[in-house]
Design an enzyme around this catalytic site. Structure first.
Site, mmCIF file in Angstrom:
data_model
loop_
_atom_site.group_PDB
_atom_site.id
_atom_site.type_symbol
_atom_site.label_atom_id
_atom_site.label_comp_id
_atom_site.label_asym_id
_atom_site.label_seq_id
_atom_site.Cartn_x
_atom_site.Cartn_y
_atom_site.Cartn_z
ATOM 1 N N HIS A 166 -1.973 -2.111 2.548
ATOM 2 C CA HIS A 166 -0.536 -2.119 2.300
ATOM 3 C C HIS A 166 -0.091 -0.747 1.856
ATOM 4 C CE1 HIS A 166 3.387 -3.262 0.673
ATOM 5 N NE2 HIS A 166 3.304 -4.236 1.557
ATOM 6 N N GLU A 220 0.308 -11.082 5.007
ATOM 7 C CA GLU A 220 0.216 -11.662 6.335
ATOM 8 C C GLU A 220 -1.039 -12.506 6.539
ATOM 9 O OE1 GLU A 220 2.445 -10.000 9.057
ATOM 10 O OE2 GLU A 220 3.614 -9.717 7.261
HETATM 11 C C1 LIG Z 1 0.021 -1.894 6.330
HETATM 12 C C2 LIG Z 1 -0.410 -0.522 6.799
HETATM 13 C C3 LIG Z 1 0.426 -0.118 8.026
HETATM 14 C C4 LIG Z 1 -0.206 0.501 5.671
HETATM 15 O O1 LIG Z 1 -0.452 1.732 6.187
HETATM 16 P P1 LIG Z 1 -0.461 3.091 5.358
HETATM 17 O O2 LIG Z 1 -0.034 2.933 3.961
HETATM 18 O O3 LIG Z 1 0.261 4.080 6.183
HETATM 19 O O4 LIG Z 1 -2.008 3.380 5.286
HETATM 20 P P2 LIG Z 1 -2.695 4.577 5.972
HETATM 21 O O5 LIG Z 1 -2.383 4.539 7.423
HETATM 22 O O6 LIG Z 1 -2.333 5.802 5.212
HETATM 23 O O7 LIG Z 1 -4.226 4.226 5.751
HETATM 24 C C5 LIG Z 1 -5.042 4.783 4.749
HETATM 25 C C6 LIG Z 1 -6.501 4.642 5.169
HETATM 26 O O8 LIG Z 1 -6.875 3.266 5.100
HETATM 27 C C7 LIG Z 1 -7.262 2.797 6.395
HETATM 28 N N1 LIG Z 1 -6.682 1.482 6.608
HETATM 29 C C8 LIG Z 1 -5.469 1.052 6.185
HETATM 30 N N2 LIG Z 1 -5.289 -0.221 6.554
HETATM 31 C C9 LIG Z 1 -6.406 -0.590 7.218
HETATM 32 C C10 LIG Z 1 -6.799 -1.788 7.843
HETATM 33 N N3 LIG Z 1 -6.001 -2.857 7.859
HETATM 34 N N4 LIG Z 1 -7.998 -1.827 8.440
HETATM 35 C C11 LIG Z 1 -8.811 -0.752 8.435
HETATM 36 N N5 LIG Z 1 -8.485 0.411 7.852
HETATM 37 C C12 LIG Z 1 -7.296 0.498 7.254
HETATM 38 C C13 LIG Z 1 -6.693 3.781 7.377
HETATM 39 O O9 LIG Z 1 -7.460 3.842 8.557
HETATM 40 C C14 LIG Z 1 -6.768 5.066 6.599
HETATM 41 O O10 LIG Z 1 -8.072 5.533 6.663
HETATM 42 P P3 LIG Z 1 -8.363 7.086 6.842
HETATM 43 O O11 LIG Z 1 -7.887 7.681 5.537
HETATM 44 O O12 LIG Z 1 -9.860 7.129 7.044
HETATM 45 O O13 LIG Z 1 -7.571 7.539 8.011
HETATM 46 C C15 LIG Z 1 -1.907 -0.537 7.186
HETATM 47 O O14 LIG Z 1 -2.668 -0.912 6.089
HETATM 48 C C16 LIG Z 1 -2.210 -1.418 8.392
HETATM 49 O O15 LIG Z 1 -2.088 -0.968 9.522
HETATM 50 N N6 LIG Z 1 -2.596 -2.714 8.154
HETATM 51 C C17 LIG Z 1 -2.829 -3.625 9.219
HETATM 52 C C18 LIG Z 1 -1.533 -4.188 9.740
HETATM 53 C C19 LIG Z 1 -0.902 -5.189 8.771
HETATM 54 O O16 LIG Z 1 -1.588 -6.014 8.199
HETATM 55 N N7 LIG Z 1 0.432 -5.096 8.652
HETATM 56 C C20 LIG Z 1 1.191 -5.981 7.807
HETATM 57 C C21 LIG Z 1 1.696 -5.273 6.593
HETATM 58 S S1 LIG Z 1 2.453 -6.362 5.450
#
Ligand SMILES: CC(C)(COP(=O)(O)OP(=O)(O)OC[C@H]1O[C@@H](n2cnc3c(N)ncnc32)[C@H](O)[C@@H]1OP(=O)(O)O)[C@@H](O)C(=O)NCCC(=O)NCCS
Length: 508
Positions: free
Chosen positions: A394, A447
């Site tokens: 998140h 989710e």
């Molecule tokens: C929710 C979300 C978009 C937040 O993204 P964010 O704050 O921009 O997080 P980041 O993209 O900066 O990720 C930070 C690190 O954690 C990792 N990471 C974050 N969520 C992850 C996940 N669900 N699975 C695997 N790795 C994940 C990223 O790959 C990144 O790793 P890195 O530093 O090696 O590149 C992200 O966690 C995600 O894509 N989750 C899956 C989709 C989801 O469940 N969405 C519903 C949200 S309520």
């Protein structure tokens, strides 16, 4: 930035002695089409005189034929070396509000660098944009004030107005929380009854929208329920004649928000049924919002534990800080556009898998994993491929998402094999992510268990995100009301990083 001052400066520099009259400096500037003249004593720079100085002298009625440059120049100006980086020049100029700086090499004047020279270089911002740099994705940036609620990511806590959202979900029906968001106070028993009755009476689709829905959503249509919602909200606004928020009062806008949030579940469930070749089920005003939602969706009254589970999910998802769709709704409202425009845009933002599109994906993942013993290998392989594990991570929470914790409890109370599998997969995924993504603190988000709860309550997968949208509409509406009540156009800036302008436009 690698560009050196030498590459940007104007050379040779135009100079005059300190004893020259102001008229001579003016003549030189006019003749060379420049904004400053460097004042020298032999090879030494003693000052700089600019157009601004000429203006000041004119305002003071100084005689340009008599008064000397020395009297009006900036003495001992800052200078730059030719090998300094352009960024240093930029910082000097903008910091001191200079527009020109002499460039000195080995004690001798070799050129002049101006603000105009600098803005011609990419990666350097135009002066007007003396901007504040913010992190990518605006993470952590405060862009507005709100009294609607907040998320405390490190504590794993969020609230609607002054109440914990999770406690509201545990203690109150959806309509009470809806009233709290829209009107700012939690209603007492009588207020709650009248609010619930008011919104229950607003659920019917207006005739124009009802008439076009079969062609929008019918069996042949490629439109998803969220697509239909996006178009439907837009049509609703025009059919009901909603005017720009800029032109209407708070009372009229409040009434529109109630109508909108009451109609959205009807619209979504009708779209879903039409797509399956079924007749839409008309809303009932004797049922609660959640009970009526399941009634319209499934065509039969749902068991009370399902109604309450869905209602609690809906309460939990009404609002959640400045998420992307809420921000979108506020940006659109800030232009003075009408409520339908704001919510249409918000639906668009919500439709992205990184925002609202994940619960069915989380469930699809559970299907693929199949049994708990396969979870470890499956997750490991997915993360090694660079995939995101849906339902985890998140932007704001760095600990358990409180919505997930609550919904895990709801799922447990509903029971069933899917719940057991989900809990196993959750445990394994948290472990594997901690190992493969150390320090990222990735846990389940709303989710993950939302999909489990909705599935267990008989909600089809393609209605997961729409169900989320049905309650989030209440949150968007509250934010539209708040933005409209104290509005300023939201208009940030971007840093230009393309090829340096201005370049001559090539002939065709
Ligand atoms: C929710 C979300 C978009 C937040 O993204 P964010 O704050 O921009 O997080 P980041 O993209 O900066 O990720 C930070 C690190 O954690 C990792 N990471 C974050 N969520 C992850 C996940 N669900 N699975 C695997 N790795 C994940 C990223 O790959 C990144 O790793 P890195 O530093 O090696 O590149 C992200 O966690 C995600 O894509 N989750 C899956 C989709 C989801 O469940 N969405 C519903 C949200 S309520």
């Amino acid at each position: 930035m690698a560009t050196a001052v030498r590459e940007l400066m104007s050379a040779p520099p135009v100079t005059c002695p300190g004893e020259a009259p102001l008229s001579e400096a003016a003549r030189l500037m006019h003749h060379h089409e420049i904004g400053s003249v460097v004042v020298t004593d032999g090879p030494k720079v003693v000052g700089i005189v600019t157009e601004r100085d000429l203006l000041r002298s004119a305002a003071a009625h100084a005689d340009p034929l008599v008064e000397t440059v020395r009297l009006w120049m900036t003495a001992h100006p800052d200078v730059l070396g030719p090998e300094e980086e352009a960024a240093a020049a930029w910082s000097s100029l903008t910091h001191h509000h200079y527009r020109h700086l002499p460039v000195v090499d080995d004690g001798g004047l070799v050129g002049v660098v101006s603000l105009r020279d600098l803005v011609a270089v990419a990666q350097i911002r135009p002066a007007a944009e003396a901007g504040i740099d913010v992190p990518r994705g605006l993470e952590g940036v405060v862009v507005a004030e709100t009294g609607i609620g907040d998320v405390r990511g490190d504590e794993g806590f969020y609230h609607y107005r002054q109440y914990s959202a999770v406690e509201l979900a545990a203690a109150r029906p959806l309509e009470d929380v809806w009233a709290l968001l829209v009107d700012g106070v939690l209603p007492d028993a009588a207020g709650a009854r009248s609010f619930a009755a008011e919104v229950a009476g607003l659920r019917h689709l207006p005739p124009g929208l009802a008439a076009v829905l079969p062609s929008l959503a019918g069996p042949g249509s490629a439109a998803s329920p969220l697509d239909v919602l996006r178009t439907g909200v837009s049509l609703l606004g025009s059919e009901l004649g909603w005017r720009p928020t800029l032109d209407i009062g708070a009372g009229e806008l409040r009434a529109q928000t109630l109508r909108l949030a009451a109609v959205v579940p009807t619209l979504l469930t009708a779209a879903h049924r039409l797509h399956r070749g079924l007749e839409p089920v008309a809303p009932r005003d004797d049922l609660s919002t959640a009970a009526n939602y399941l009634w319209m969706l499934l065509g039969e009254e749902a068991p009370s534990e399902h109604v309450r589970a869905v209602e609690q999910y809906q309460i939990l998802t009404i609002d959640h800080g400045f998420n992307a769709s809420t921000f979108t709704a506020r940006v659109i409202t800030s232009t003075g556009a009408d409520l339908a425009a704001a919510v249409t845009g918000a639906v668009g933002a919500l439709s992205g898998p990184l925002h609202g599109g994940a619960p069915s994906r989380a469930l699809a993942m559970l299907d693929e994993i199949g049994t708990a013993d396969r979870a470890g290998a499956w997750i490991r392989e997915a993360v090694s491929r660079g995939d995101r594990v849906m339902g985890f991570g998140h932007r704001v929470y760095r600990t358990d998402d409180p919505r997930s914790t609550f919904l895990r409890g709801v799922a447990r109370s509903l029971g069933g094999p899917l719940v057991d599998l989900a809990e196993e997969v959750e445990r394994t995924t948290v472990e594997v992510l901690a190992e493969l993504k150390p320090g990222r603190r990735l846990y389940t988000n709303v989710e993950f268990f939302a999909g489990v709860v909705m599935h267990t309550c008989g909600i089809p997968r393609d209605m997961f995100t729409p169900t989320f949208a049905s309650s989030r509409t209440i949150g968007w509406a509250a934010h539209v009301l708040e933005q409209a009540a104290d509005n300023r156009l939201i208009r940030p800036a971007a840093r230009y990083v393309g090829p340096p302008p201005p370049q001559p436009v090539p002939p065709r």
